[in-house]
Scaffold this motif. Structure first.
Motif, PDB file in Angstrom:
ATOM      1  N   ASN A 110      -7.688  -4.071  13.299  1.00 51.26           N
ATOM      2  CA  ASN A 110      -7.485  -3.088  13.192  1.00 51.26           C
ATOM      3  C   ASN A 110      -6.360  -2.996  11.884  1.00 51.26           C
ATOM      4  O   ASN A 110      -5.216  -3.549  11.590  1.00 51.26           O
ATOM      5  N   GLY A 111      -6.048  -2.522  10.695  1.00 49.09           N
ATOM      6  CA  GLY A 111      -5.088  -1.596  10.214  1.00 49.09           C
ATOM      7  C   GLY A 111      -4.935  -2.909   8.664  1.00 49.09           C
ATOM      8  O   GLY A 111      -3.719  -2.926   7.843  1.00 49.09           O
ATOM      9  N   VAL A 112      -6.088  -3.790   8.299  1.00 46.89           N
ATOM     10  CA  VAL A 112      -5.887  -4.690   7.184  1.00 46.89           C
ATOM     11  C   VAL A 112      -5.079  -4.121   6.184  1.00 46.89           C
ATOM     12  O   VAL A 112      -4.182  -4.498   5.422  1.00 46.89           O
ATOM     13  N   LEU A 113      -6.068  -2.820   5.411  1.00 46.56           N
ATOM     14  CA  LEU A 113      -5.817  -1.960   4.735  1.00 46.56           C
ATOM     15  C   LEU A 113      -4.876  -1.428   4.818  1.00 46.56           C
ATOM     16  O   LEU A 113      -4.183  -1.919   3.541  1.00 46.56           O
ATOM     17  N   PRO A 114      -4.621  -1.031   5.059  1.00 47.81           N
ATOM     18  CA  PRO A 114      -2.725   0.229   5.471  1.00 47.81           C
ATOM     19  C   PRO A 114      -1.787  -1.445   4.807  1.00 47.81           C
ATOM     20  O   PRO A 114      -0.634  -1.180   3.891  1.00 47.81           O
ATOM     21  N   ALA A 115      -1.577  -2.368   6.081  1.00 46.33           N
ATOM     22  CA  ALA A 115      -0.935  -3.209   5.564  1.00 46.33           C
ATOM     23  C   ALA A 115      -1.045  -3.669   4.313  1.00 46.33           C
ATOM     24  O   ALA A 115       0.181  -4.410   3.809  1.00 46.33           O
ATOM     25  N   ALA A 116      -2.054  -3.965   3.810  1.00 49.63           N
ATOM     26  CA  ALA A 116      -2.404  -4.909   2.681  1.00 49.63           C
ATOM     27  C   ALA A 116      -1.148  -3.898   1.254  1.00 49.63           C
ATOM     28  O   ALA A 116      -0.676  -3.958   0.266  1.00 49.63           O
ATOM     29  N   ILE A 117      -1.701  -2.405   1.152  1.00 47.93           N
ATOM     30  CA  ILE A 117      -0.837  -1.336   0.875  1.00 47.93           C
ATOM     31  C   ILE A 117       0.402  -1.529   0.684  1.00 47.93           C
ATOM     32  O   ILE A 117       1.415  -1.464  -0.193  1.00 47.93           O
ATOM     33  N   HIS A 118       0.671  -1.818   1.962  1.00 47.76           N
ATOM     34  CA  HIS A 118       2.521  -1.850   1.910  1.00 47.76           C
ATOM     35  C   HIS A 118       3.176  -2.758   1.541  1.00 47.76           C
ATOM     36  O   HIS A 118       4.006  -2.933   0.804  1.00 47.76           O
ATOM     37  N   ALA A 119       2.061  -4.337   2.163  1.00 45.77           N
ATOM     38  CA  ALA A 119       2.538  -5.597   1.451  1.00 45.77           C
ATOM     39  C   ALA A 119       2.434  -5.269  -0.481  1.00 45.77           C
ATOM     40  O   ALA A 119       3.948  -5.977  -0.954  1.00 45.77           O
ATOM     41  N   LEU A 120       2.099  -4.594  -0.989  1.00 47.31           N
ATOM     42  CA  LEU A 120       1.611  -4.408  -2.342  1.00 47.31           C
ATOM     43  C   LEU A 120       3.166  -4.074  -2.675  1.00 47.31           C
ATOM     44  O   LEU A 120       4.091  -3.858  -3.497  1.00 47.31           O
ATOM     45  N   THR A 121       3.458  -2.730  -2.082  1.00 46.46           N
ATOM     46  CA  THR A 121       4.383  -1.504  -2.247  1.00 46.46           C
ATOM     47  C   THR A 121       5.571  -3.081  -2.133  1.00 46.46           C
ATOM     48  O   THR A 121       7.087  -1.938  -2.393  1.00 46.46           O
TER      49      THR A 121
END
Length: 509
Positions: free
Chosen positions: A119-130
């Motif tokens: 779970n939570g891959v999408l928020p983690a990817a957005i965090h990695a982008l920032t």
């Protein structure tokens, strides 16, 4: 040497960076994980040990210490498996530290070295982008991560595939974004016979995102009307898809990492607990109101829900978010939803029908309706009576207007709202969100409408919240008529929905 691997911890949909530090030193062979891990994280050492063994490698017969920093944040979930394993492989000289420093890593390991979705891959990817970093995640979650817009994404199917990529013997390509094919067929409005007032109210509610309460006897069609609503609503736009999908990702509701443009429609049973509705549990996961973010929450048999559960809806209906406070967690989830509810006038449901009414009326109705508090009732923008339609009338009536035609008017009204808010640089999406100075700017009734509203406010004893909601509904009705001016006719129709609600309570309570 201490190996460092970046991963994340979740607080609601907010993401916190975690530094996984792995050290292999001399001493008795042990494998310890410190840094406030929960049981799932503590058990990861066995999964990691088995996964590395499946590669034909053995852990060093030394003291292995894994520290999850910062140590005062609770670490929950199985997604720490992969960063711990990578840290060990770096310490063993199998993987290069310098190349992995620029990646955020998460994933669960199976005993044979395969990677399982978390779970939570999408928020983690957005965090990695920032953070201007890349992301390493399981193959089945790669499509979900790709929606973040992040370019550097590695989605291996196994630990071996990841090692081969960094050894140069296998190249992992960036995963592709995928949309879920929504083939769900909603109830069509043409199947609703009669109920002209309810049909009109449903259209207005869909156009402005207004909260709607339907009151009527059993079998009148309340649930069927609610089931038509998803077919009237426009699809989610890009930003709404991202927001709704982040909540679904944390809850583990994204199937195969595919996103959907269909608005959520949640209809929990009236036995739902407080934690199931508002969120909570051991890991403070999102509840039904957050899973309905940018969509619809339908509560059938409203008075049958526990009183505490219903009262918990009051704050998120106003603020559009819910804060879940627990001893070990305090998280906030978005909860901007449209509340649609249905209820009978009394427990037996036949109040006002002399042939079937029970001998406890009207006390029966008063006790039943009193389960809904005044403040919660006041948060419904619209309330309508849904009278019973005789069976023979339904058989002989012609089919009504189909959902497709109504949905076109709804989409046109919402486009008008969006254009107006964009032009005036207002942070709203729909009329149901209007408040304060923006409401006074956008809803200025003509003289006749203003006089009608003033008289109705005094006679119906509208609260300031009720007054505001009448103006919001009137603005939506005007948008459906493609009118920039809110006239007396629009105010009158908006008041009729409010009057039904207050009148019903006054007569029957």
């Amino acid at each position: 040497m201490v190996a460092h691997v970046r991963t994340v911890a979740f607080e609601g949909i907010d993401v916190t960076s975690i530094d996984v530090q792995v050290q292999v030193v001399g001493g008795l062979p042990t494998f310890a994980i410190v840094g406030l891990p929960d049981k799932a994280v503590g058990e990861s050492k066995e999964r990691v040990r088995a996964a590395i063994h499946s590669l034909g490698l053995a852990l060093p017969a030394k003291r292995i210490i894994v520290n999850l920093a910062p140590a005062d944040i609770l670490k929950e979930g199985s997604h720490f498996d992969l960063p711990i394993a990578i840290g060990l492989l770096i310490s063993m000289g199998v993987l290069p530290q310098d190349e992995l420093e620029s990646y955020v890593t998460l994933g669960e390991l199976s005993l044979d070295g395969g990677l399982l979705p978390v779970n939570g891959v999408l928020p983690a990817a957005i965090h990695a982008l920032t953070e201007e970093m890349g992301l390493i995640c399981p193959q089945q979650s790669g499509g979900e991560a790709a929606w973040s817009g992040l370019e550097s994404i590695l989605a291996p199917s196994s630990l071996l595939a990841l090692i081969n990529h960094f050894k140069g013997t296998q190249v992992l390509s960036r995963p592709e974004c995928e949309m879920r094919s929504d083939q769900v067929r909603f109830t069509d409005m043409r199947e609703i016979r009669g109920q002209q007032t309810a049909r009109r109210a449903l259209e207005v509610a869909a156009a402005g995102g207004h909260n709607l309460l339907m009151l009527g006897p059993p079998g009148a069609g309340k649930s069927m009307l609610a089931s038509c609503l998803p077919g009237l609503l426009p699809p989610l736009d890009a930003s709404e898809i991202l927001e709704a999908s982040m909540v679904a990702s944390i809850a583990g509701k994204l199937e195969g990492g595919r996103l959907s443009s269909r608005r959520p429609f949640r209809e929990p049973h009236h036995s739902a607990s407080m934690a199931a509705m508002v969120g909570g549990g051991k890991r403070a996961l999102p509840g039904e109101i957050s899973l309905a973010h940018h969509g619809v929450l339908f509560l059938d048999e409203l008075p049958e829900f526990p009183r505490a559960v219903l009262e918990s809806l009051r704050q998120p209906l106003e603020s559009g978010k819910i804060s879940v406070a627990r001893a070990q967690a305090h998280v906030t989830y978005p909860a901007r939803f449209q509340l649609v509810a249905a209820m009978n006038p009394c427990r037996c449901g036949y109040l006002g029908d002399p042939s079937r009414a029970c001998n406890k009326a009207p006390r029966c109705a008063g006790e039943y309706q009193s389960k809904i508090s005044g403040p919660l009732f006041d948060r419904f923008d619209m309330a309508i009576d849904v009278p019973e339609v005789a069976t023979l009338d339904m058989l002989t009536r012609a089919a009504g207007e189909p959902s497709a035609q109504i949905a076109e008017r709804v989409a046109s009204a919402r486009d008008a709202q969006k254009a107006r808010f964009t032009r005036m640089e207002l942070p709203f999406r729909i009329n149901a969100e209007l408040s304060g100075e923006a409401l006074r700017q956008l809803v200025t009734p003509d003289e006749a409408g203003k006089k009608l509203l003033e008289d109705a406010t005094e006679k119906l004893r509208l609260s300031m919240r009720g007054y505001t909601r009448v103006l919001r509904v009137a603005r939506t009705i005007a948008d459906l008529d493609q009118s920039e001016t809110v006239s007396q006719q629009h105010i009158g129709e908006a008041l009729s929905y409010r009057h039904m609600q207050l009148g019903r309570l006054a007569v029957e309570a």
